[in-house]
Structure formats: structure tokens, C-alpha cells
Design an enzyme around this catalytic site. Structure first.
Site, short mmCIF file in Angstrom:
data_model
loop_
_atom_site.label_atom_id
_atom_site.label_comp_id
_atom_site.label_asym_id
_atom_site.label_seq_id
_atom_site.Cartn_x
_atom_site.Cartn_y
_atom_site.Cartn_z
N ASP B 202 -5.77 -36.56 -15.99
CA ASP B 202 -6.33 -37.39 -17.06
C ASP B 202 -6.80 -38.74 -16.52
OD1 ASP B 202 -3.97 -38.57 -16.45
OD2 ASP B 202 -3.16 -38.59 -18.47
N CYS B 205 -3.59 -39.56 -12.71
CA CYS B 205 -2.76 -38.65 -11.92
C CYS B 205 -2.17 -39.33 -10.70
CB CYS B 205 -3.53 -37.41 -11.54
SG CYS B 205 -5.09 -37.74 -10.71
N HIS B 372 -5.06 -35.91 7.02
CA HIS B 372 -4.20 -36.72 6.16
C HIS B 372 -4.43 -38.17 6.51
CE1 HIS B 372 -1.58 -36.70 9.73
NE2 HIS B 372 -1.19 -37.88 9.27
N HIS B 401 -8.46 -35.31 -7.75
CA HIS B 401 -7.13 -35.14 -8.31
C HIS B 401 -6.01 -35.30 -7.28
CE1 HIS B 401 -4.36 -33.95 -11.39
NE2 HIS B 401 -3.83 -33.05 -10.60
#
Lengths: 231, 408
Positions: B202, B205, B372, B401
Site C-alpha cells: 500500500d 511496505c 544486495h 515492493h
């Protein structure tokens, strides 16, 4: 529950929200132990407690704003914020039309309808006084201002919202009109047309009827003043 | 009150100086938001009738700007949606993808429009009332959409704010028919991580992932010195905001809610909570949103405090000033987070964060690896000690996300 809730609000107002957390969690705890055998009901109760918690926070925050408004009453002579006597979620504001705009000399009334989840959600604000402005709906008084919609954040206050609205009055955004007639005048470059229309409605709706020609710079109507003192 | 004045004065000054820029930005943001709204929920009521001689506004307004937005949207949509399979695992990405069609439709109409007044058009007022109107309608949606519908309708078949812990194999299953690169990457992830916890897409996150991950870490380690350290940091953040001209009552509630959570995950108090209650609280709309808002204030404060440092990132990203960026893309709920936000939050609270990137990058070299990035707070590296500390918060990033990852 509602009696309890009133009590909560009372406590919040005088002890701040942290007190409330402790208090309401204890309500939740009792709700849990009472209804251990009825899970759904238990959940409902817990949910209600959580909702009240949110409402309590909204009320607490509004009370802080109320105190601030009282304390700084004279700080901004262009804005008078009045809280409804019986409901802290309803406010009225009187704002002066900014100078060097067609709204100069007018006093505009705004209605604030504040959701329970305030300040996570923005207050709903609309003009009660008729105003001819591209970003204000001519009939409903709805205001098209990003901070009242998706750009809202709790960093804004009722007072700063009023300031933003005054800024919007001085800087119309004809490219995102709610009042298309007004927007079209500006977009087509007819500044004079826009100004005279806006001026006319300011005189008709935002100035004292009888003495608008005599005492144009009277800031507020006497009746209004009383209301302010009372509120 | 003078602080509000300063704030507003700043705002006014920006408005005056950068009107073109601001309206551009608004359009930009509005466009993005409209995409989200149009799909996720039943959109706003149509433009109420205007005072006079106004035909009904067209629902699909044909004009030049829309076409440009459509192009943007399709680019963004394609980008975000690419690695995701059909089910809307990531609400945002899916939402971004669908309305593309809607917008393109609008843009398609442009050719027939005799007067594509993209702002410069100006004249032709009497002729093009409906065009202008529909344009109004368009902006009405973008600027006057219902604020945060998520807040209004917390219940529903949606994912909870923070989901249950699930094995990484569920992620693999989800991508079964997806890109082989992603499948390979998930396999590699599986070597280091064994579980995943999803968060609702939304726009909050990142903050919710961070909140749960951090509080869970404290709950598990009972690291009192870490709590004392972060409490000091929080105190600094408070001062930063005050120095920036924020009124204390506008943010103090958010701060105290987070501190309450922090204190209650430490055991041995009357108000101590366990893992289950922590999850329940993170799923509670009020607590969760208040903590998200706390992080937003902290992030915004840090970005503005070190405006010079962040300015190049921000102007590259959005073409706006630091203050504008914070007002538009950090403080409002539901605004998605980016590198800038993560750097700021990590620095402000002194908490290192690792983000694993599950995307299709680095596929050219042949040997696939999962990228990463470790966000190591600046202060920690100078203090030593903590710098060597491996981030204990690991988030899984898929375009648009963030979820929580659990190492083995």
C-alpha cells in the site's frame, strides 16, 4: 462502553495520549477476559477499543490544536478558528481575503469536518461563503488543494491548512479547475474578467451587506466576533 | 506559530518561484496516483456539474498531457509489472500496470481533438468547453481523489499489513512459470534465507517491514543497550524536527506510539508483549499507521537536516527541491519509498538495513547472483564497532515492493 469512552477522551485531554494507551489497552484486556468464550464478540470489542483509541488520538490532537489556537489568538489576524461547542471534530474558520487580490476586504467562512482518524486523514474543508475561484467548487465550496487530499500529512494543522487556503486564494491554479468558468477566464488570459467576477462575488457574499461601502476594512462582523469570543 | 509561518512562507516562496515546476510535479504525482486509484478501488464521483452551460465531463479526457502520462505510465507499468506473475502479489505493481490501457485510450483520442490545449493552447475557450471541462475532470481525479482509501477501508480480503512467516518455497512456487533468471535467483536466495514475511503493498511496505523486523529483533534479542541507543537517536530526531520548524504536537503522538512499542517488546514490564501480540499490533491499523507515520517524520527530518547531502539524489529523482520532495514523497501516507528514504531512515535511527534485490538485472554476465545493498548508517561507521555489525534487518525488494526476509 460509550460512557467508558467519554471517560477516555476526558483522560486523554488532560493526560495526553500515552495515558490513553495504557488505559485503552486495559479496556481491551478486560474485554478479552470477559468474552473469552465468544471469539467473534471478543474480536469486535477489541476492534471497537482500537477504533476508540484512534478517535481518542484524534480528539487529543485537536485539543492540542485548540489550546494552541487559544494561546496564539492574536498571532495571525487573518485567521480565526472556532471549535464547535459540543463536538471537537467540527470547526469553523473565518479567513480574510488576501490583499491585492479580488478577495481583499472579504471575510470567508470555512467549515471543517474532521474525520475520526485525524491526523492520519486530512480534515474535510469547504467554503461556506460563496467564492469565485478556479479551485473552489462554486456550489458546494469544495476546495481542490493537494494537501487536503493525497499530499496530506499530519505535519499540517488546521491553522496551517487555513494559511494554505489563503495562499491558494492568492495563487489560483487555473490548470486544475473545479470552477471551470473561473479557470477558463484565467486560462484565456482574461485577468480583468476574472478579477471583476471574483470581486463581485466577494462583495455580494463575503462583505457585510449594509456597510460594505462605508467601512470596507472592518475585519469581522459584530455577530461573528461574538461567536469567536464564545467559542 | 511562527514556525508554521516559516513553513508556509517557504511554501509560498516555492509556489511563487517554481510555479511551472510545481504544477509539473503535481501532474506527475497526480498521474501516478490516479493509476493506483483507478484500479484499486471504485474511483471518485464524477466531476460535479459546473455552474452554467456545462455538458457532462467526459470520463476519458483526450488531451496532450494525458498522452504523455500514458507513455510514462506504460514505461513504469512495464517496468514494475514485468517480473511479477498474474496474481497481484504486489498490489502496487499490478495497479500500475492495468490503468495503462485506460490512459492510452484517453491518449488515443488525442488525434481527434481539434484543440489539444496542453497548457499552451490558451484560446478557443468557447469552442472547447467540453475539452477544457474534461480536463478539469481529469485533474479532479488526480488532485481531488479520495484521500487514502486504505485508511477508510481497513478490512477486506486484502493481505494484512504484515503477513505470516512463510517458507521461501512459496516464493519459488509463485515464480514457477516466471522468468528463469528470477527462478535462479530465488534458488540462490534459498541458500542464505529460509523464510519470508509479506507486507501489504500500500505504499507503506518499506516502513511496515522495517517496523516489524526491528521490533521483532528487539523482542528476540532483548538488547537493552540497543533500545537505549535508539531512544537517544529518537530524541535527536525530535530536536531535528523542532529545529526545522515543525510544531511538536504535530509529531509527538507518533513518536510516543513507537516508543511504547519499543518498551513493550522488552520483557519484564507490566505492559510487555510477546511475538503474537506484536504481530497483532503491527496489523492493527491505528498502531501500525502511527508507527509508519513516525518513520515518515524521522525520514523527512533526516533528509531536510542533511539537505545538502540528499539534494543531488533528489533533484535527479524528481526534479524538485528537498523540501518539496519531503512534503510530496516522504510525509504523506502511501508514498512509496526509495533508496533515499532508506538511507535517511537508516542513518537517522542508526540501524543498518540489508536489501536483497530480486529483479532481472545482472543477467548478461552468465553467472547469476542476487544483488544486495547494505545500508550502513553513517554515524555507526565512525563510532566503529557497530559498523562491523551485519545488518539484522533484511528486506526483499521486488520492483515496487519490500517484504521481510529471514536468514538461516
Amino acid at each position: 462502553m460509550s460512557h467508558l469512552f467519554n471517560h477516555v477522551v476526558f483522560l486523554v485531554i488532560f493526560h495526553g495520549p500515552r495515558m490513553l494507551v495504557v488505559f485503552t489497552f486495559s479496556i481491551r484486556a478486560t474485554a478479552l477476559s470477559d468474552d473469552a468464550t465468544f471469539p467473534t464478540q471478543r474480536r469486535d470489542r477489541a476492534h471497537e477499543a482500537a477504533r476508540n483509541l484512534g478517535r481518542g488520538f484524534g480528539a487529543a490532537r485537536l485539543f492540542k490544536e485548540y489550546k494552541e489556537v487559544q494561546r496564539e489568538k492574536s498571532a495571525d489576524p487573518d485567521i480565526q478558528l472556532i471549535c464547535d461547542d459540543s463536538n471537537i471534530f467540527k470547526w469553523t474558520a473565518l479567513i480574510k481575503g488576501p490583499s491585492e487580490t479580488p478577495f481583499e476586504g472579504g471575510v470567508f467562512q470555512l467549515a471543517f469536518n474532521i474525520p475520526e482518524q485525524y491526523p492520519l486523514l486530512p480534515p474535510q474543508v469547504r467554503f461556506l461563503t460563496k467564492i469565485f475561484h478556479p479551485n473552489v467548487h462554486f456550489k458546494t465550496g469544495e476546495i481542490c488543494l493537494d494537501i487536503l487530499k493525497n499530499a496530506w500529512s499530519p505535519a499540517w494543522t488546521l491553522q496551517s491548512v487555513c494559511r494554505a487556503i489563503i495562499a491558494l486564494m492568492a495563487h489560483p491554479e487555473p490548470d486544475s479547475p473545479l470552477n471551470c468558468d473561473s479557470g477558463n477566464l484565467l486560462r484565456s488570459g482574461d485577468i480583468r474578467g476574472y478579477q471583476s467576477m471574483a470581486r463581485m462575488y466577494t462583495r455580494l457574499a463575503a462583505m457585510p451587506k449594509k456597510d460594505n461601502l462605508v467601512k470596507r476594512d472592518t475585519p469581522f462582523l459584530p455577530v461573528v466576533k461574538e461567536a469567536v469570543a464564545g467559542g | 506559530m511562527s514556525s508554521t509561518l516559516i513553513q508556509i512562507e517557504r511554501w509560498r516562496a516555492y509556489l511563487r518561484e517554481n510555479r511551472a515546476l510545481i504544477s509539473h510535479l503535481r501532474r506527475d504525482l497526480g498521474g501516478r496516483r490516479r493509476e493506483k486509484r483507478k484500479t484499486s478501488t471504485e474511483p471518485n464521483p464524477p466531476l460535479p456539474p459546473s455552474p452554467s452551460r456545462t455538458p457532462e465531463p467526459e470520463p476519458n479526457p483526450p488531451h496532450a498531457k494525458l498522452a504523455r502520462e500514458a507513455a510514462d505510465a506504460s514505461a513504469a507499468g512495464a517496468d514494475a509489472a514485468a517480473p511479477v506473475p498474474e496474481e497481484a502479489v504486489m498490489g502496487e505493481a499490478a495497479a500500475a500496470a492495468a490503468p495503462e490501457a485506460l490512459l492510452v485510450e484517453g491518449g488515443g483520442g488525442e488525434g481527434m481533438n481539434p484543440n489539444p490545449s496542453g497548457g499552451g493552447g490558451g484560446g478557443g475557450c468557447s469552442e472547447s468547453v467540453s475539452v477544457e471541462l474534461s480536463m478539469g475532470g481529469d485533474y479532479y481525479h488526480s488532485c481531488c481523489g479520495d484521500a487514502d482509501l486504505d485508511l477508510r477501508a481497513p478490512e477486506g480480503p486484502k493481505l494484512p499489513y504484515v503477513g505470516d512467516k512463510e517458507p521461501l518455497s512459496t516464493l519459488a512456487a509463485e515464480f514457477q512459470s516466471g522468468s528463469p533468471i528470477l527462478q535462479e535467483k530465488i534458488k540462490l536466495l534459498g541458500e542464505q534465507y529460509d523464510a519470508l514475511r509479506r507486507t501489504r503493498g500500500d505504499g507503506n511496505c518499506f516502513y511496515r517491514s522495517f517496523m516489524f523486523s526491528y521490533l521483532e529483533h528487539i523482542l528476540e534479542t532483548q538488547d537493552k543497550s540497543e533500545v537505549d541507543r535508539i531512544l537517544k537517536k529518537i530524541e535527536q530526531c525530535k530536536r531535528t524536527l523542532v529545529d526545522l520548524g515543525y510544531i511538536e504536537f504535530t509529531f509527538e503522538d507518533f513518536f510516543s506510539i513507537f516508543i511504547d512499542q519499543l518498551e513493550s517488546v522488552l520483557q519484564g514490564h507490566e505492559t510487555s508483549i510477546g511475538a503474537e501480540e506484536l504481530l497483532e499490533r503491527t496489523r492493527d491499523q491505528m498502531v501500525s499507521d502511527y508507527v509508519v507515520m513516525f518513520f515518515r517524520f524521522v525520514t523527512s527530518g533526516e533528509i531536510q537536516r542533511r539537505a545538502e547531502f540528499f539534494e543531488p539524489f533528489i533533484s535527479g529523482l524528481t526534479n524538485s527541491t528537498v523540501v518539496q520532495f519531503c512534503k510530496a514523497s516522504v510525509e504523506p501516507m502511501g508514498e512509496e519509498s526509495d533508496h533515499v528514504h532508506i538511507i535517511a531512515l537508516s542513518d537517522a535511527l542508526g540501524v543498518p538495513i540489508r536489501v536483497m534485490y530480486l529483479d532481472r538485472s545482472s543477467c548478461d554476465a552468465g553467472n547469476i547472483s542476487v544483488n544486495h545493498h547494505d545500508f550502513i548508517p553513517e554515524a555507526n561507521s565512525s563510532e566503529g564497532g557497530a559498523a562491523a555489525e551485519k545488518p539484522y534487518i533484511t528486506l526483499l525488494y521486488r520492483p515496487g515492493h519490500y517484504d521481510i526476509l529471514y536468514p538461516k
